[in-house]
Design an enzyme around this catalytic site. Structure first.
Site, PDB file in Angstrom:
ATOM      1  N   THR A 202      19.525 -18.386 -17.858  1.00  0.00           N
ATOM      2  CA  THR A 202      20.971 -18.195 -17.792  1.00  0.00           C
ATOM      3  C   THR A 202      21.372 -16.728 -17.895  1.00  0.00           C
ATOM      4  O   THR A 202      20.706 -15.969 -18.563  1.00  0.00           O
ATOM      5  CB  THR A 202      21.550 -18.893 -19.046  1.00  0.00           C
ATOM      6  OG1 THR A 202      21.005 -20.197 -19.130  1.00  0.00           O
ATOM      7  CG2 THR A 202      23.048 -18.919 -19.054  1.00  0.00           C
ATOM      8  N   ARG A 230      21.589 -33.659 -14.730  1.00  0.00           N
ATOM      9  CA  ARG A 230      21.420 -33.020 -16.041  1.00  0.00           C
ATOM     10  C   ARG A 230      22.349 -31.789 -16.164  1.00  0.00           C
ATOM     11  O   ARG A 230      22.465 -30.985 -15.250  1.00  0.00           O
ATOM     12  CB  ARG A 230      19.965 -32.573 -16.207  1.00  0.00           C
ATOM     13  CG  ARG A 230      19.651 -31.904 -17.550  1.00  0.00           C
ATOM     14  CD  ARG A 230      19.727 -30.400 -17.481  1.00  0.00           C
ATOM     15  NE  ARG A 230      19.281 -29.751 -18.718  1.00  0.00           N
ATOM     16  CZ  ARG A 230      19.422 -28.465 -18.967  1.00  0.00           C
ATOM     17  NH1 ARG A 230      20.013 -27.677 -18.098  1.00  0.00           N
ATOM     18  NH2 ARG A 230      18.994 -27.947 -20.098  1.00  0.00           N
ATOM     19  N   VAL A 231      23.016 -31.699 -17.288  1.00  0.00           N
ATOM     20  CA  VAL A 231      23.859 -30.539 -17.600  1.00  0.00           C
ATOM     21  C   VAL A 231      23.375 -29.970 -18.924  1.00  0.00           C
ATOM     22  O   VAL A 231      23.125 -30.718 -19.874  1.00  0.00           O
ATOM     23  CB  VAL A 231      25.349 -30.943 -17.688  1.00  0.00           C
ATOM     24  CG1 VAL A 231      26.187 -29.807 -18.240  1.00  0.00           C
ATOM     25  CG2 VAL A 231      25.870 -31.364 -16.316  1.00  0.00           C
ATOM     26  N   GLY A 232      23.237 -28.660 -18.994  1.00  0.00           N
ATOM     27  CA  GLY A 232      22.765 -28.008 -20.216  1.00  0.00           C
ATOM     28  C   GLY A 232      23.899 -27.482 -21.065  1.00  0.00           C
ATOM     29  O   GLY A 232      25.032 -27.965 -21.017  1.00  0.00           O
ATOM     30  N   ASP A 233      23.590 -26.470 -21.842  1.00  0.00           N
ATOM     31  CA  ASP A 233      24.571 -25.898 -22.770  1.00  0.00           C
ATOM     32  C   ASP A 233      25.542 -24.942 -22.089  1.00  0.00           C
ATOM     33  O   ASP A 233      26.647 -24.714 -22.592  1.00  0.00           O
ATOM     34  CB  ASP A 233      23.836 -25.111 -23.877  1.00  0.00           C
ATOM     35  CG  ASP A 233      23.018 -23.958 -23.304  1.00  0.00           C
ATOM     36  OD1 ASP A 233      22.250 -24.206 -22.339  1.00  0.00           O
ATOM     37  OD2 ASP A 233      23.136 -22.824 -23.787  1.00  0.00           O
ATOM     38  N   THR A 253      21.033 -18.610 -24.461  1.00  0.00           N
ATOM     39  CA  THR A 253      20.134 -18.791 -23.324  1.00  0.00           C
ATOM     40  C   THR A 253      18.927 -19.593 -23.785  1.00  0.00           C
ATOM     41  O   THR A 253      18.591 -19.584 -24.965  1.00  0.00           O
ATOM     42  CB  THR A 253      19.724 -17.422 -22.734  1.00  0.00           C
ATOM     43  OG1 THR A 253      18.861 -17.620 -21.612  1.00  0.00           O
ATOM     44  CG2 THR A 253      19.017 -16.547 -23.750  1.00  0.00           C
ATOM     45  N   GLY A 254      18.293 -20.280 -22.857  1.00  0.00           N
ATOM     46  CA  GLY A 254      17.111 -21.067 -23.224  1.00  0.00           C
ATOM     47  C   GLY A 254      17.364 -22.558 -23.105  1.00  0.00           C
ATOM     48  O   GLY A 254      18.224 -23.002 -22.337  1.00  0.00           O
ATOM     49  N   GLY A 256      18.768 -25.698 -23.204  1.00  0.00           N
ATOM     50  CA  GLY A 256      20.152 -26.071 -23.461  1.00  0.00           C
ATOM     51  C   GLY A 256      20.339 -27.243 -24.397  1.00  0.00           C
ATOM     52  O   GLY A 256      21.264 -27.268 -25.213  1.00  0.00           O
TER      53      GLY A 256
HETATM   54  N1  GLY Z   1      20.516 -22.654 -20.993  1.00  0.00           N
HETATM   55  C1  GLY Z   1      20.544 -23.195 -19.718  1.00  0.00           C
HETATM   56  C2  GLY Z   1      20.410 -24.650 -19.667  1.00  0.00           C
HETATM   57  O1  GLY Z   1      19.866 -25.262 -20.573  1.00  0.00           O
HETATM   58  O2  GLY Z   1      20.829 -25.234 -18.704  1.00  0.00           O
END
Ligand code: GLY
Length: 343
Positions: A202, A230-233, A253-254, A256
């Site tokens: 990210t 899928r959706v992350g943070d 970052t990382g 999520g």
């Molecule tokens: N940090 C990005 C994600 O997990 O999508």
């Protein structure tokens, strides 16, 4: 490339970080007005910061800076940001982004396809709708109605190659990351581009403008070869990004999923509200994730990057190798963050 770039360690922070921290002692919030700054995640942050600084350096608003800044990364060839990024398991690039300003206005898009600048759509959601988040076809429909062009549904050459490689085994392993030695694998591992550059995950950017106001942005294609949908943070306000104008701002970052489960960026900001420095606040929340994940923490990377009202900046990661780009009136550098696991 990393070797060509100027690194400083947070422990021996170059002139400005130390000076800012000293200057901050005993100063009021107004003491740092007129000293804008921007930080953003990973090496790509250097270029993004340049665009942000075009605005901040002229006294512009942090919100405009963080939008324009990450648009540079969205438009670049990047494994993990923008339409050039790695696709999901079904071969589609899906994008997540959010933005937040000094008034706690916020906007987000998730699972957005074929739109070049999700961060700009997130800002339109914030400014033109009564909502905070639009997803999927609804987000795309809104973007088109707002005049954003529908881009081709093709993969970039790097993404095409990476996807072909991935299809050979079609494995979705948790990432085991050793970013510093470029030996990672999995959805958040660094990727080598055809031009020889490495890039990462990210881009999150947080900035303070000359009026002492904060804003932040965060944009990603998420985990490479993720499950469809899928959706992350990154588009989740409070997880991938949080701004509180009384305190400061944080981005993540990382992995999520592990940022979401601790409401990561919000938690860091709340610790800064209690007086912790950005680095100490980030460290506490990284430690919380490590406690929750136990042995599995060895297999994931998460980093938080924050700035506060005193003009301090800092970050902390689970594993070594996370760096962030800093730009202010005196410096334009990459700063290597400390980490929970030292090697
Ligand atoms: N940090 C990005 C994600 O997990 O999508």
């Amino acid at each position: 490339m990393l070797a060509r770039r100027k690194f400083i360690r947070t422990t021996v922070l170059g002139s400005l970080g130390v000076l800012a921290a000293r200057r901050a002692e005993g100063e009021t919030h107004f003491g740092i007005k007129g000293r804008p700054m921007v930080v953003s995640t990973w090496d790509a942050g250097l270029e993004a910061n340049k665009a942000a600084w075009e605005i901040l350096g002229k006294g512009g608003r942090a919100l405009d800076a963080v939008e324009k800044g990450v648009m540079v990364t969205e438009a670049s060839q990047n494994c993990c940001v923008g339409l050039g990024a790695n696709p999901d398991r079904d071969g589609f690039v899906t994008l997540d982004a959010c933005i937040m300003d000094e008034f706690s206005n916020c906007g987000a898009v998730a699972f957005l396809e074929r739109i070049k600048h999700p961060i700009a759509v997130a800002r339109r959601v914030m400014e033109k709708t009564p909502h905070v988040m639009l997803v999927g076809s609804g987000a795309q429909q809104f973007a088109l109605a707002e005049g954003f062009p529908l881009e081709a549904a093709t993969l970039s050459p790097d993404a095409e190659n990476a996807y072909r490689e991935w299809l050979k085994k079609s494995e979705y392993k948790p990432p085991a990351i050793n970013v510093e030695n470029k030996q990672g694998h999995g959805p958040f591992a660094p990727a080598k581009l055809s031009n020889g550059e490495w890039n990462h995950d990210t881009i999150g950017m947080v900035a303070m403008d000359a009026n002492g106001n904060f804003s932040g942005s965060c944009t990603t294609s998420g985990a490479g070869f993720k499950m469809r949908g899928r959706v992350g943070d990154s588009p989740i306000i409070g997880a991938g990004l949080f701004v509180d104008n009384e305190v400061g701002a944080c981005t993540a970052t990382g992995q999520g999923e592990d940022v979401i489960r601790v409401a990561g960026s919000h938690s860091v900001v709340e610790l800064m509200r209690q007086g912790l420095s950005p680095e100490k606040a980030a460290r506490k929340i990284i430690e919380r994730i490590v406690r929750i994940k136990k042995e599995k923490a060895r297999d994931i990377q998460v980093a938080f990057l924050a700035i506060d009202k005193k003009g301090r900046h800092g970050a902390f990661a689970i594993h070594p190798g996370f760096s962030y780009a800093l730009r202010n009136g005196e410096q334009e550098v990459l700063v290597r963050a400390k980490s929970f696991f030292e090697t």
